[in-house]
Design a protein around this motif. Structure first.
Motif, mmCIF file in Angstrom:
data_model
loop_
_atom_site.group_PDB
_atom_site.id
_atom_site.type_symbol
_atom_site.label_atom_id
_atom_site.label_comp_id
_atom_site.label_asym_id
_atom_site.label_seq_id
_atom_site.Cartn_x
_atom_site.Cartn_y
_atom_site.Cartn_z
ATOM 1 N N GLU A 101 6.878 38.221 15.668
ATOM 2 C CA GLU A 101 7.226 38.075 14.591
ATOM 3 C C GLU A 101 8.861 37.461 14.437
ATOM 4 O OE1 GLU A 101 7.690 42.182 13.305
ATOM 5 O OE2 GLU A 101 5.743 42.257 13.107
ATOM 6 N N LYS A 102 9.228 37.636 15.442
ATOM 7 C CA LYS A 102 11.149 37.336 15.582
ATOM 8 C C LYS A 102 11.671 38.042 15.162
ATOM 9 C CE LYS A 102 9.924 33.426 19.010
ATOM 10 N NZ LYS A 102 10.220 33.976 19.594
ATOM 11 N N PRO A 103 12.019 38.638 14.635
ATOM 12 C CA PRO A 103 12.815 40.165 13.344
ATOM 13 C C PRO A 103 14.617 38.843 13.810
ATOM 14 C CG PRO A 103 12.290 41.456 14.738
ATOM 15 C CD PRO A 103 11.532 40.212 15.170
ATOM 16 N N PRO A 104 15.250 39.648 12.143
ATOM 17 C CA PRO A 104 16.615 39.227 12.762
ATOM 18 C C PRO A 104 17.299 40.172 13.284
ATOM 19 C CG PRO A 104 16.295 39.831 10.680
ATOM 20 C CD PRO A 104 14.688 39.428 11.183
ATOM 21 N N ILE A 105 16.950 40.803 14.095
ATOM 22 C CA ILE A 105 17.224 41.680 15.035
ATOM 23 C C ILE A 105 17.751 41.803 16.197
ATOM 24 C CG2 ILE A 105 16.112 43.657 13.427
ATOM 25 C CD1 ILE A 105 14.206 44.185 15.472
ATOM 26 N N ALA A 106 18.533 42.573 17.138
ATOM 27 C CA ALA A 106 19.135 43.003 18.590
ATOM 28 C C ALA A 106 17.974 42.872 19.510
ATOM 29 C CB ALA A 106 20.150 42.928 18.909
ATOM 30 N N GLY A 107 17.061 43.757 19.008
ATOM 31 C CA GLY A 107 15.956 44.381 19.692
ATOM 32 C C GLY A 107 15.383 45.489 19.296
#
Length: 146
Positions: A101-107
């Protein structure tokens, strides 16, 4: 005709073999030198197609903090993979979901050391709740339940 069959067969072989030829995902897992369950988690990841370098450290809290994992949300080890932090005994299908998904979060993080989680002994007694590690200072949110 025979030539066409060979070409189609070769094309099919290449198409089906391609995923097997893909490079495995490479992660670096930091853990306390005395922790055995972290080795169990690394073995679990390897069994599921990941390459994992394990690095014992006495600075685990600082590594997790610098990665953005709130102290009350930390697991017992911290892994870096494909630009993300994965803290704790997160099930592999949730790690794969994150990487896909590669969301815009650090992890993501699974706080603590839940019984029955990958690498941990015991029987799972309740769903694992995996949280986001935001980049923007916002509060973590539920990312997945297992």
């Amino acid at each position: 005709m025979n030539r066409t069959i060979r070409f189609v067969s070769l094309a099919a072989l290449i198409a089906f073999a391609s995923p097997a030829l893909a490079d495995p995902l490479q992660g670096t897992l930091y853990k306390n030198p005395q922790c055995g369950c972290c080795e169990g988690y690394a073995a679990y990841l390897r069994e599921n197609g990941f390459n994992v370098d394990v690095k014992p450290t006495n600075d685990l809290l600082e590594i997790s903090r610098k990665a953005g994992v709130p102290e009350d949300m930390q697991g017992c080890h911290t892994m870096f993979i494909d630009g993300y932090v994965v803290d704790g005994h997160v099930p592999v299908n949730v790690v794969r979901k994150l990487l896909k998904e590669k969301p815009p979060i650090a992890g993501i993080t699974l706080p603590g050391m839940p019984m029955g989680s990958p690498g941990m002994a015991g029987t799972k007694t309740e769903p694992f709740v995996i949280y986001t590690v935001p980049k923007d200072g916002k509060a973590p949110e539920v990312y997945a339940r297992e």
